[in-house]
Design a protein around this motif. Structure first.
Motif, PDB file in Angstrom:
ATOM      1  N   ASN A  38       0.849  -1.190   0.000  1.00  0.00           N
ATOM      2  CA  ASN A  38       0.000   0.000   0.000  1.00  0.00           C
ATOM      3  C   ASN A  38       0.888   1.245   0.000  1.00  0.00           C
ATOM      4  O   ASN A  38       2.120   1.144  -0.050  1.00  0.00           O
ATOM      5  N   LYS A  39       0.292   2.422   0.078  1.00  0.00           N
ATOM      6  CA  LYS A  39       1.053   3.675  -0.013  1.00  0.00           C
ATOM      7  C   LYS A  39       2.033   3.857   1.142  1.00  0.00           C
ATOM      8  O   LYS A  39       2.989   4.608   1.035  1.00  0.00           O
ATOM      9  N   ASP A  40       1.806   3.136   2.265  1.00  0.00           N
ATOM     10  CA  ASP A  40       2.692   3.223   3.417  1.00  0.00           C
ATOM     11  C   ASP A  40       3.775   2.145   3.411  1.00  0.00           C
ATOM     12  O   ASP A  40       4.558   2.046   4.348  1.00  0.00           O
ATOM     13  N   LEU A  64       9.010  -2.583  -3.958  1.00  0.00           N
ATOM     14  CA  LEU A  64       8.900  -3.349  -5.196  1.00  0.00           C
ATOM     15  C   LEU A  64      10.244  -3.523  -5.887  1.00  0.00           C
ATOM     16  O   LEU A  64      10.462  -4.500  -6.596  1.00  0.00           O
ATOM     17  N   ASN A  65      11.146  -2.573  -5.716  1.00  0.00           N
ATOM     18  CA  ASN A  65      12.454  -2.648  -6.397  1.00  0.00           C
ATOM     19  C   ASN A  65      13.519  -3.222  -5.548  1.00  0.00           C
ATOM     20  O   ASN A  65      13.689  -3.588  -4.595  1.00  0.00           O
ATOM     21  N   THR A  79       5.926   6.146 -12.302  1.00  0.00           N
ATOM     22  CA  THR A  79       5.860   7.429 -11.609  1.00  0.00           C
ATOM     23  C   THR A  79       4.585   7.590 -10.784  1.00  0.00           C
ATOM     24  O   THR A  79       4.528   8.441  -9.899  1.00  0.00           O
ATOM     25  N   ASP A  80       3.561   6.771 -11.058  1.00  0.00           N
ATOM     26  CA  ASP A  80       2.301   6.845 -10.321  1.00  0.00           C
ATOM     27  C   ASP A  80       2.300   5.990  -9.052  1.00  0.00           C
ATOM     28  O   ASP A  80       1.357   6.065  -8.261  1.00  0.00           O
ATOM     29  N   VAL A  81       3.334   5.183  -8.861  1.00  0.00           N
ATOM     30  CA  VAL A  81       3.424   4.326  -7.678  1.00  0.00           C
ATOM     31  C   VAL A  81       3.971   5.160  -6.518  1.00  0.00           C
ATOM     32  O   VAL A  81       4.982   5.838  -6.673  1.00  0.00           O
ATOM     33  N   PRO A  82       3.311   5.134  -5.350  1.00  0.00           N
ATOM     34  CA  PRO A  82       3.824   5.885  -4.194  1.00  0.00           C
ATOM     35  C   PRO A  82       5.252   5.459  -3.839  1.00  0.00           C
ATOM     36  O   PRO A  82       5.636   4.302  -4.023  1.00  0.00           O
ATOM     37  N   GLU A  83       6.005   6.389  -3.302  1.00  0.00           N
ATOM     38  CA  GLU A  83       7.435   6.194  -3.045  1.00  0.00           C
ATOM     39  C   GLU A  83       7.731   4.996  -2.141  1.00  0.00           C
ATOM     40  O   GLU A  83       8.604   4.186  -2.448  1.00  0.00           O
ATOM     41  N   LYS A  84       6.995   4.854  -1.049  1.00  0.00           N
ATOM     42  CA  LYS A  84       7.259   3.746  -0.110  1.00  0.00           C
ATOM     43  C   LYS A  84       6.946   2.393  -0.741  1.00  0.00           C
ATOM     44  O   LYS A  84       7.660   1.419  -0.503  1.00  0.00           O
TER      45      LYS A  84
END
Length: 116
Positions: A62-64, A115-116, A105-110
């Motif tokens: 999730n975004k967190d 994922l990487n 670029t649309d994926v939240p930073e956390k």
């Protein structure tokens, strides 16, 4: 005047209950994942037509950056594109409700860090 106020109170209760029920059954939290496998292919031939389903079991965030193991199905002729980023709508009771391909670029930073 009391009848009008009573009508609006009942209307508000009904609308609130409807929204709660819809959100309970069809709502969900956004999770993000990246396709890293071809998926498990299953072909079904019923009533003379061939249907192909690809099942993916993988981690989503999730975004967190909180992890969740998800299972999703794609009903299509070809598997999903490798390395594609997906935004999933995950309902706690029903699992993955819908998905869409998005840009990195649309994926939240956390989530992207995980994922990487």
């Amino acid at each position: 005047m009391k009848k009008i106020i009573g009508f609006f109170v009942v209307l508000l209760i009904f609308a609130g209950g409807s929204w709660f029920a819809y959100n309970y059954f069809y709502g969900g939290e956004a999770y993000y994942t990246q396709i890293v496998t071809e998926g498990e292919k299953e072909t079904d031939q019923s009533s003379g037509e061939t249907f192909t389903t690809y099942t993916y079991q993988q981690k989503a965030y999730n975004k967190d950056g909180e992890e969740k193991q998800v299972s999703m199905n794609a009903f299509r002729d070809r598997p999903l594109r490798l390395k594609a980023y997906l935004k999933l709508k995950v309902n706690p009771r029903k699992g993955v409700m819908e998905w869409e391909e998005i840009q990195q670029t649309d994926v939240p930073e956390k989530a992207l860090e995980k994922l990487n």
